[in-house]
Motif scaffolding. Structure first.
Motif, PDB file in Angstrom:
ATOM      1  N   LEU A 113      61.121 -18.538  55.552  1.00  0.00           N
ATOM      2  CA  LEU A 113      59.714 -18.239  55.787  1.00  0.00           C
ATOM      3  C   LEU A 113      59.520 -17.518  57.123  1.00  0.00           C
ATOM      4  O   LEU A 113      58.690 -16.622  57.245  1.00  0.00           O
ATOM      5  CB  LEU A 113      58.889 -19.534  55.775  1.00  0.00           C
ATOM      6  N   LYS A 114      60.326 -17.890  58.096  1.00  0.00           N
ATOM      7  CA  LYS A 114      60.228 -17.261  59.421  1.00  0.00           C
ATOM      8  C   LYS A 114      60.579 -15.779  59.373  1.00  0.00           C
ATOM      9  O   LYS A 114      60.175 -15.014  60.256  1.00  0.00           O
ATOM     10  CB  LYS A 114      61.164 -17.972  60.402  1.00  0.00           C
ATOM     11  N   LYS A 115      61.306 -15.354  58.348  1.00  0.00           N
ATOM     12  CA  LYS A 115      61.706 -13.950  58.229  1.00  0.00           C
ATOM     13  C   LYS A 115      60.593 -13.071  57.674  1.00  0.00           C
ATOM     14  O   LYS A 115      60.708 -11.846  57.686  1.00  0.00           O
ATOM     15  CB  LYS A 115      62.946 -13.839  57.341  1.00  0.00           C
ATOM     16  N   SER A 116      59.523 -13.698  57.172  1.00  0.00           N
ATOM     17  CA  SER A 116      58.397 -12.939  56.633  1.00  0.00           C
ATOM     18  C   SER A 116      57.460 -12.509  57.752  1.00  0.00           C
ATOM     19  O   SER A 116      57.304 -13.204  58.761  1.00  0.00           O
ATOM     20  CB  SER A 116      57.630 -13.792  55.625  1.00  0.00           C
ATOM     21  N   ASP A 117      56.802 -11.359  57.576  1.00  0.00           N
ATOM     22  CA  ASP A 117      55.825 -10.903  58.566  1.00  0.00           C
ATOM     23  C   ASP A 117      54.441 -11.501  58.299  1.00  0.00           C
ATOM     24  O   ASP A 117      53.497 -11.279  59.065  1.00  0.00           O
ATOM     25  CB  ASP A 117      55.743  -9.374  58.591  1.00  0.00           C
ATOM     26  N   ASP A 118      54.319 -12.260  57.223  1.00  0.00           N
ATOM     27  CA  ASP A 118      53.044 -12.917  56.908  1.00  0.00           C
ATOM     28  C   ASP A 118      53.330 -14.128  56.008  1.00  0.00           C
ATOM     29  O   ASP A 118      52.990 -14.149  54.828  1.00  0.00           O
ATOM     30  CB  ASP A 118      52.096 -11.943  56.207  1.00  0.00           C
ATOM     31  N   ALA A 119      53.961 -15.135  56.584  1.00  0.00           N
ATOM     32  CA  ALA A 119      54.372 -16.306  55.808  1.00  0.00           C
ATOM     33  C   ALA A 119      53.205 -17.267  55.609  1.00  0.00           C
ATOM     34  O   ALA A 119      52.503 -17.609  56.564  1.00  0.00           O
ATOM     35  CB  ALA A 119      55.519 -17.023  56.519  1.00  0.00           C
ATOM     36  N   ARG A 120      53.024 -17.692  54.377  1.00  0.00           N
ATOM     37  CA  ARG A 120      51.943 -18.629  54.077  1.00  0.00           C
ATOM     38  C   ARG A 120      52.448 -19.737  53.149  1.00  0.00           C
ATOM     39  O   ARG A 120      53.178 -19.474  52.192  1.00  0.00           O
ATOM     40  CB  ARG A 120      50.763 -17.907  53.425  1.00  0.00           C
ATOM     41  N   ILE A 121      52.032 -20.942  53.462  1.00  0.00           N
ATOM     42  CA  ILE A 121      52.330 -22.108  52.626  1.00  0.00           C
ATOM     43  C   ILE A 121      51.014 -22.609  52.055  1.00  0.00           C
ATOM     44  O   ILE A 121      50.013 -22.723  52.775  1.00  0.00           O
ATOM     45  CB  ILE A 121      53.012 -23.218  53.443  1.00  0.00           C
ATOM     46  N   PHE A 122      51.025 -22.898  50.777  1.00  0.00           N
ATOM     47  CA  PHE A 122      49.806 -23.316  50.089  1.00  0.00           C
ATOM     48  C   PHE A 122      50.013 -24.667  49.421  1.00  0.00           C
ATOM     49  O   PHE A 122      51.004 -24.880  48.729  1.00  0.00           O
ATOM     50  CB  PHE A 122      49.432 -22.272  49.031  1.00  0.00           C
ATOM     51  N   HIS A 123      49.068 -25.579  49.629  1.00  0.00           N
ATOM     52  CA  HIS A 123      49.107 -26.906  49.006  1.00  0.00           C
ATOM     53  C   HIS A 123      47.980 -27.041  47.991  1.00  0.00           C
ATOM     54  O   HIS A 123      46.809 -26.808  48.328  1.00  0.00           O
ATOM     55  CB  HIS A 123      48.966 -28.001  50.060  1.00  0.00           C
ATOM     56  N   ALA A 124      48.319 -27.411  46.777  1.00  0.00           N
ATOM     57  CA  ALA A 124      47.316 -27.653  45.745  1.00  0.00           C
ATOM     58  C   ALA A 124      46.768 -29.066  45.916  1.00  0.00           C
ATOM     59  O   ALA A 124      47.442 -30.050  45.629  1.00  0.00           O
ATOM     60  CB  ALA A 124      47.928 -27.484  44.357  1.00  0.00           C
ATOM     61  N   GLY A 125      45.555 -29.158  46.431  1.00  0.00           N
ATOM     62  CA  GLY A 125      44.932 -30.453  46.663  1.00  0.00           C
ATOM     63  C   GLY A 125      44.106 -30.904  45.479  1.00  0.00           C
ATOM     64  O   GLY A 125      44.181 -30.336  44.384  1.00  0.00           O
ATOM     65  N   SER A 126      43.295 -31.924  45.694  1.00  0.00           N
ATOM     66  CA  SER A 126      42.478 -32.466  44.610  1.00  0.00           C
ATOM     67  C   SER A 126      41.239 -33.144  45.174  1.00  0.00           C
ATOM     68  O   SER A 126      41.287 -33.765  46.242  1.00  0.00           O
ATOM     69  CB  SER A 126      43.287 -33.481  43.795  1.00  0.00           C
ATOM     70  N   ASN A 127      40.147 -33.054  44.418  1.00  0.00           N
ATOM     71  CA  ASN A 127      38.931 -33.734  44.861  1.00  0.00           C
ATOM     72  C   ASN A 127      39.024 -35.245  44.679  1.00  0.00           C
ATOM     73  O   ASN A 127      38.096 -35.972  45.025  1.00  0.00           O
ATOM     74  CB  ASN A 127      37.694 -33.175  44.142  1.00  0.00           C
ATOM     75  N   ILE A 128      40.157 -35.717  44.183  1.00  0.00           N
ATOM     76  CA  ILE A 128      40.357 -37.162  44.065  1.00  0.00           C
ATOM     77  C   ILE A 128      40.390 -37.830  45.442  1.00  0.00           C
ATOM     78  O   ILE A 128      40.201 -39.040  45.558  1.00  0.00           O
ATOM     79  CB  ILE A 128      41.655 -37.473  43.282  1.00  0.00           C
ATOM     80  N   ILE A 129      40.601 -37.036  46.497  1.00  0.00           N
ATOM     81  CA  ILE A 129      40.601 -37.607  47.850  1.00  0.00           C
ATOM     82  C   ILE A 129      39.217 -38.101  48.254  1.00  0.00           C
ATOM     83  O   ILE A 129      39.076 -38.803  49.258  1.00  0.00           O
ATOM     84  CB  ILE A 129      41.125 -36.614  48.906  1.00  0.00           C
ATOM     85  N   LYS A 130      38.199 -37.776  47.463  1.00  0.00           N
ATOM     86  CA  LYS A 130      36.844 -38.250  47.773  1.00  0.00           C
ATOM     87  C   LYS A 130      36.748 -39.765  47.766  1.00  0.00           C
ATOM     88  O   LYS A 130      35.827 -40.337  48.342  1.00  0.00           O
ATOM     89  CB  LYS A 130      35.842 -37.652  46.790  1.00  0.00           C
ATOM     90  N   HIS A 131      37.694 -40.424  47.104  1.00  0.00           N
ATOM     91  CA  HIS A 131      37.724 -41.888  47.128  1.00  0.00           C
ATOM     92  C   HIS A 131      37.806 -42.404  48.561  1.00  0.00           C
ATOM     93  O   HIS A 131      37.374 -43.523  48.851  1.00  0.00           O
ATOM     94  CB  HIS A 131      38.921 -42.410  46.329  1.00  0.00           C
ATOM     95  N   PHE A 132      38.356 -41.595  49.460  1.00  0.00           N
ATOM     96  CA  PHE A 132      38.570 -42.027  50.838  1.00  0.00           C
ATOM     97  C   PHE A 132      37.353 -41.827  51.723  1.00  0.00           C
ATOM     98  O   PHE A 132      37.427 -42.050  52.933  1.00  0.00           O
ATOM     99  CB  PHE A 132      39.812 -41.345  51.414  1.00  0.00           C
ATOM    100  N   PHE A 133      36.223 -41.444  51.121  1.00  0.00           N
ATOM    101  CA  PHE A 133      34.964 -41.564  51.844  1.00  0.00           C
ATOM    102  C   PHE A 133      34.658 -43.045  52.049  1.00  0.00           C
ATOM    103  O   PHE A 133      33.924 -43.421  52.955  1.00  0.00           O
ATOM    104  CB  PHE A 133      33.821 -40.897  51.077  1.00  0.00           C
TER     105      PHE A 133
END
Length: 315
Positions: free
Chosen positions: A128-148
């Motif tokens: 990833l460090k060798k890229s001039d525009d490295a991006r990591i993407f995480h697929a989240g979920s609205n299920i985290i709303k339980h933690f309100f």
């Protein structure tokens, strides 16, 4: 874009498949990181034919297995000189299933959704460090709303070894894994900032479930899933969000953020007393996420848990 390489885990169905098609159509070299090679080969052929892009690679990966991740990353690094985009899309979500351990001894949901992506990211970091525009993407979920709910916490004592809780629920573990994954997003963004690597996440508020996914659920959850899918957007909608977050110049300098489905950056909840109506608006809204995701002590515990379990492969 033929010289830019993107890895998408779980790319054989659902949003992952739609995202692979979008990136391939745009001319990217797409690496489909999938577990079931027989089924995934048909999907690969379909994506190549539809996108008219021959640079769609298929490589075997079981995100719940450290050995599989290590083998995949070793093979990838020999085949490709760099990595531009890493999309952690795969997730274990067999609602109604019984407690299961990964081959490494971690509860399967947490192993797949949290520890596996942590290990994979670290093993691919130099590429990833060798890229001039490295991006990591995480697929989240609205299920985290339980933690309100301030009473909800990650139950670290249940993440390894045999299950001792007769009320064990994959649904409960899934929401814990997704809030932990959110914490990894923020922590990785801080850790990799000096390397120029951006790390962001998308809060997915639902997409039509594939028959393959639904068939993994117990009958009750399968019925619920089918009913929900009637009202949910097609997978292409979220896949387009994947693409925009990972490629748009608008987000080139953005890191450590959670986006909603409208690609608006969400903010942490203030923790103020809102009253009943205010709390309902917070839960159904898409502007804030639970403050628990920013808890420094818990973030460190998640990071340390992943680090301790994967030390053999990262040291």
């Amino acid at each position: 874009m033929h010289d830019r390489v993107v890895i998408i885990t779980g790319a054989r169905s659902g949003i992952g498949k739609a995202a692979a098609l979008r990136f391939a159509t745009e001319g990217y070299t797409v690496v489909m990181a999938c577990r079931n090679m027989e089924v995934s080969k048909k999907v690969q052929d379909e994506i190549i034919a539809t996108s008219k892009n021959e640079n769609v690679d298929l490589m075997e990966l079981d995100v719940s297995s450290f050995k599989s991740i290590d083998h995949f990353c070793d093979k990838f690094k020999k085949r490709y000189e760099k990595l531009d985009i890493l999309i952690h899309n795969a997730a274990y979500v067999e609602h109604g299933a019984k407690h299961r351990l990964s081959i490494d001894g971690i509860e399967l949901t947490f192993a797949t959704n949290v520890v596996g992506p942590y290990l994979m990211t670290h093993l691919l970091l130099n590429h990833l460090k060798k890229s001039d525009d490295a991006r990591i993407f995480h697929a989240g979920s609205n299920i985290i709303k339980h933690f309100f709910d301030p009473k909800k916490k990650i139950e670290f004592e249940t993440l390894q070894g045999e299950n001792k809780d007769p009320k064990f629920s994959v649904y409960n573990m899934y929401r814990q894994s997704k809030i932990a994954f959110m914490m990894l997003t923020f922590k990785m963004a801080d850790e990799f900032k000096n390397e120029g690597i951006k790390v962001n996440a998308l809060q997915i508020n639902g997409a039509k479930l594939s028959k393959e996914t639904l068939n993994k659920f117990t009958l009750r959850w399968r019925i619920i899933g089918r009913i929900q899918s009637i009202f949910l957007r097609p997978t292409e909608y979220m896949a387009n969000n994947y693409y925009d977050i990972c490629t748009s110049d608008k987000f080139k300098e953005t890191t450590g953020k959670l986006f909603n489905d409208k690609l608006e950056m969400m903010e942490t909840a203030t923790g103020e007393t809102l009253g009943f109506i205010g709390e309902i608006k917070q839960v159904v809204g898409t502007s804030v996420y639970p403050a628990y995701a920013d808890d420094k002590i818990t973030k460190e515990k998640v990071w340390d848990f992943c680090d301790r379990w994967t030390e053999k492969y990262t040291s």
